[in-house]
Scaffold this active site. Structure first.
Site, PDB file in Angstrom:
ATOM      1  N   TYR A   1     -15.054 -12.371   0.054  1.00  0.00           N
ATOM      2  CA  TYR A   1     -16.000 -11.108  -0.274  1.00  0.00           C
ATOM      3  C   TYR A   1     -17.074 -11.472  -1.292  1.00  0.00           C
ATOM      4  O   TYR A   1     -18.044 -11.013  -1.052  1.00  0.00           O
ATOM      5  CB  TYR A   1     -15.130 -10.194  -0.972  1.00  0.00           C
ATOM      6  CG  TYR A   1     -14.091  -9.316  -0.145  1.00  0.00           C
ATOM      7  CD1 TYR A   1     -14.225  -8.366   0.493  1.00  0.00           C
ATOM      8  CD2 TYR A   1     -12.824  -9.763   0.023  1.00  0.00           C
ATOM      9  CE1 TYR A   1     -13.421  -7.626   1.342  1.00  0.00           C
ATOM     10  CE2 TYR A   1     -11.831  -9.515   1.112  1.00  0.00           C
ATOM     11  CZ  TYR A   1     -12.305  -8.247   1.594  1.00  0.00           C
ATOM     12  OH  TYR A   1     -11.384  -7.437   2.572  1.00  0.00           O
TER      13      TYR A   1
ATOM     14  N   ARG B   1       0.636  -1.177   0.097  1.00  0.00           N
ATOM     15  CA  ARG B   1       0.077  -0.108   0.090  1.00  0.00           C
ATOM     16  C   ARG B   1       0.718   1.262  -0.056  1.00  0.00           C
ATOM     17  O   ARG B   1       0.470   2.351   0.493  1.00  0.00           O
ATOM     18  CB  ARG B   1      -0.935  -0.074   1.024  1.00  0.00           C
ATOM     19  CG  ARG B   1      -2.149  -1.015   1.145  1.00  0.00           C
ATOM     20  CD  ARG B   1      -3.087  -0.841   2.349  1.00  0.00           C
ATOM     21  NE  ARG B   1      -4.043  -2.192   2.295  1.00  0.00           N
ATOM     22  CZ  ARG B   1      -4.523  -2.549   3.325  1.00  0.00           C
ATOM     23  NH1 ARG B   1      -4.535  -1.787   4.599  1.00  0.00           N
ATOM     24  NH2 ARG B   1      -5.615  -3.440   3.299  1.00  0.00           N
TER      25      ARG B   1
ATOM     26  N   ARG C   1      -3.247   6.642   0.842  1.00  0.00           N
ATOM     27  CA  ARG C   1      -3.771   7.657   1.575  1.00  0.00           C
ATOM     28  C   ARG C   1      -2.790   8.269   2.220  1.00  0.00           C
ATOM     29  O   ARG C   1      -3.103   9.402   2.689  1.00  0.00           O
ATOM     30  CB  ARG C   1      -5.036   7.222   2.451  1.00  0.00           C
ATOM     31  CG  ARG C   1      -6.268   6.704   1.447  1.00  0.00           C
ATOM     32  CD  ARG C   1      -7.257   6.338   2.291  1.00  0.00           C
ATOM     33  NE  ARG C   1      -6.897   4.786   3.115  1.00  0.00           N
ATOM     34  CZ  ARG C   1      -7.698   4.227   3.818  1.00  0.00           C
ATOM     35  NH1 ARG C   1      -8.785   4.926   4.183  1.00  0.00           N
ATOM     36  NH2 ARG C   1      -7.179   3.090   4.459  1.00  0.00           N
TER      37      ARG C   1
ATOM     38  N   ASP D   1      -7.090  -3.174  -7.067  1.00  0.00           N
ATOM     39  CA  ASP D   1      -7.714  -3.720  -5.860  1.00  0.00           C
ATOM     40  C   ASP D   1      -8.007  -5.284  -6.327  1.00  0.00           C
ATOM     41  O   ASP D   1      -8.168  -5.519  -7.468  1.00  0.00           O
ATOM     42  CB  ASP D   1      -8.885  -3.012  -5.616  1.00  0.00           C
ATOM     43  CG  ASP D   1      -9.548  -3.519  -4.316  1.00  0.00           C
ATOM     44  OD1 ASP D   1     -10.444  -4.189  -4.319  1.00  0.00           O
ATOM     45  OD2 ASP D   1      -9.233  -2.822  -3.268  1.00  0.00           O
TER      46      ASP D   1
ATOM     47  N   ARG E   1      -7.125  11.611  -5.658  1.00  0.00           N
ATOM     48  CA  ARG E   1      -8.396  11.124  -5.416  1.00  0.00           C
ATOM     49  C   ARG E   1      -9.490  11.879  -5.430  1.00  0.00           C
ATOM     50  O   ARG E   1     -10.523  11.588  -5.931  1.00  0.00           O
ATOM     51  CB  ARG E   1      -8.312  10.177  -4.170  1.00  0.00           C
ATOM     52  CG  ARG E   1      -9.573   9.401  -3.881  1.00  0.00           C
ATOM     53  CD  ARG E   1      -9.274   8.460  -2.837  1.00  0.00           C
ATOM     54  NE  ARG E   1     -10.593   7.724  -2.359  1.00  0.00           N
ATOM     55  CZ  ARG E   1     -10.858   6.599  -1.632  1.00  0.00           C
ATOM     56  NH1 ARG E   1      -9.843   5.960  -1.262  1.00  0.00           N
ATOM     57  NH2 ARG E   1     -11.854   6.150  -1.263  1.00  0.00           N
TER      58      ARG E   1
END
Length: 348
Positions: free
Chosen positions: A157, A33, A37, A83, A46
């Site tokens: 998921y 990652r 962010r 992703d 973003r």
């Protein structure tokens, strides 16, 4: 003796060399990652694009996000910005992100048949274009890493429609109807193989399989739903692209790591932050490259705590090929100055 096949050494790509079994004077470093962010340039892009999925499907923006940490820090590896849930999206589920809550998939396979989905493989085309753009722009010494979710993690998921702490719905489903669950695993595996092969053909040089939820399984289920499908997937990928290293990352596997290493036969194995690195060094096959495993919270803390944690990881793998990384993804509130401190500690 290493389980990884002998591979030629290319001296101009330190990370790729280590994944191929070379012991480096200093470990190459990248962070899971690392494009995300904690970077102000990511947050600005973003906000401009409107959301996470909008970024993933805007190839030029996704390429820029992939390159941002390389420009800022000069990591030895660039990890594709995408992703793991693009696979269920391409298998026909709807995918969206709820603000503050994470991804959602519909219809949930706990109450909808797999064969009722209408595949939409074209949803992956933007990812392949991102790979091509990044491959053309990376510095020559930087290794380009692609990735996918491992079948078990993606299946959790697809069945529950979202992430969950214990993956109880998927585990119940696997016990209740193993034949139907195997069909879901097989569908994910087949498309994942195609997806990774096309990433490689577009320009990635190594790939990582994320099994983020492998730690929730009993030993029997771990063998059935983590080891068996990953072993088959790695073998098929190696047959198609024998020069491309595969990193297996079974987060939470703990004491099942040696079996994963022996039976899945990845070219390198990622260790999460809960694994004692000295134990791992003694327990997994000799010379198998390892990746990890600094605690992301030690990185957030910085200072002397970070120095001690980095020193422990660096001292734990004498004579073994080692890629320095976190035990999981970098957290959004990580100070940039602490990443700079980490790189100084590793590189000196």
């Amino acid at each position: 003796m290493s389980l990884a096949p002998a591979r030629p050494i290319s001296t101009d790509k330190p990370l790729l060399n280590v994944l191929r079994g070379h012991v480096a004077d200093r470990p190459p470093v990248w962070l899971m990652r690392q494009a995300g962010r904690y970077l102000p340039e990511y947050r600005a892009l973003r906000a401009e694009k409107g959301g996470f999925l909008e970024l993933v499907h805007d190839s030029e923006a996704a390429a820029d996000v992939t390159l941002q940490p390389i420009r800022r820090f000069g990591f030895d590896g660039a990890i594709l910005f995408s992703d793991i849930l693009v696979i269920p999206h391409a298998l026909g589920q709807d995918l969206w992100f709820e603000a503050g809550e994470g991804p959602r998939l519909a219809p949930r396979l706990v109450d909808f048949a797999l064969d009722g989905l209408i595949p939409a493989r074209e949803r992956l085309d933007d990812v392949y274009q991102t790979v091509r753009l990044v491959a053309a722009a990376l510095p020559p010494e930087t290794t380009f890493l692609g990735f996918a979710g491992s079948p078990w993690t993606v299946a959790t998921y697809m069945i529950a429609g979202q992430g969950s702490r214990e993956q109880a719905e998927a585990r119940r489903y696997a016990y209740r109807d193993p034949i139907a669950f195997q069909a879901i695993i097989d569908a994910i595996s087949d498309l994942t193989l195609e997806y990774l092969c096309r990433q490689i053909e577009a320009g990635v040089e190594a790939v990582q399989l994320f099994d983020s939820w492998s730690g929730s399984l009993s030993p029997e289920q771990f063998e059935s739903w983590v080891i068996a499908p990953n072993a088959k997937l790695v073998a098929r990928l190696r047959a198609a692209h024998p020069q491309v290293p595969v990193i297996g990352f079974p987060k939470g596997a703990g004491g099942k790591l040696p079996a994963y290493a022996r039976e899945v036969r990845p070219d390198a194995i990622g260790l999460d932050e809960t694994v004692d690195p000295a134990w791992a060094h003694a327990s997994i096959p000799e010379n198998l490259p390892v990746q990890g495993n600094l605690d992301p919270l030690a990185l957030i803390t910085g200072g002397e705590a970070l120095e001690r944690a980095v020193a422990r990881v660096l001292s734990s793998f004498p004579g073994r090929p080692h890629v320095f990384n976190l035990g999981h993804g970098i957290l959004p509130d990580t100070p940039i100055a602490h990443v700079e401190q980490l790189l100084e500690l590793v590189r000196r």
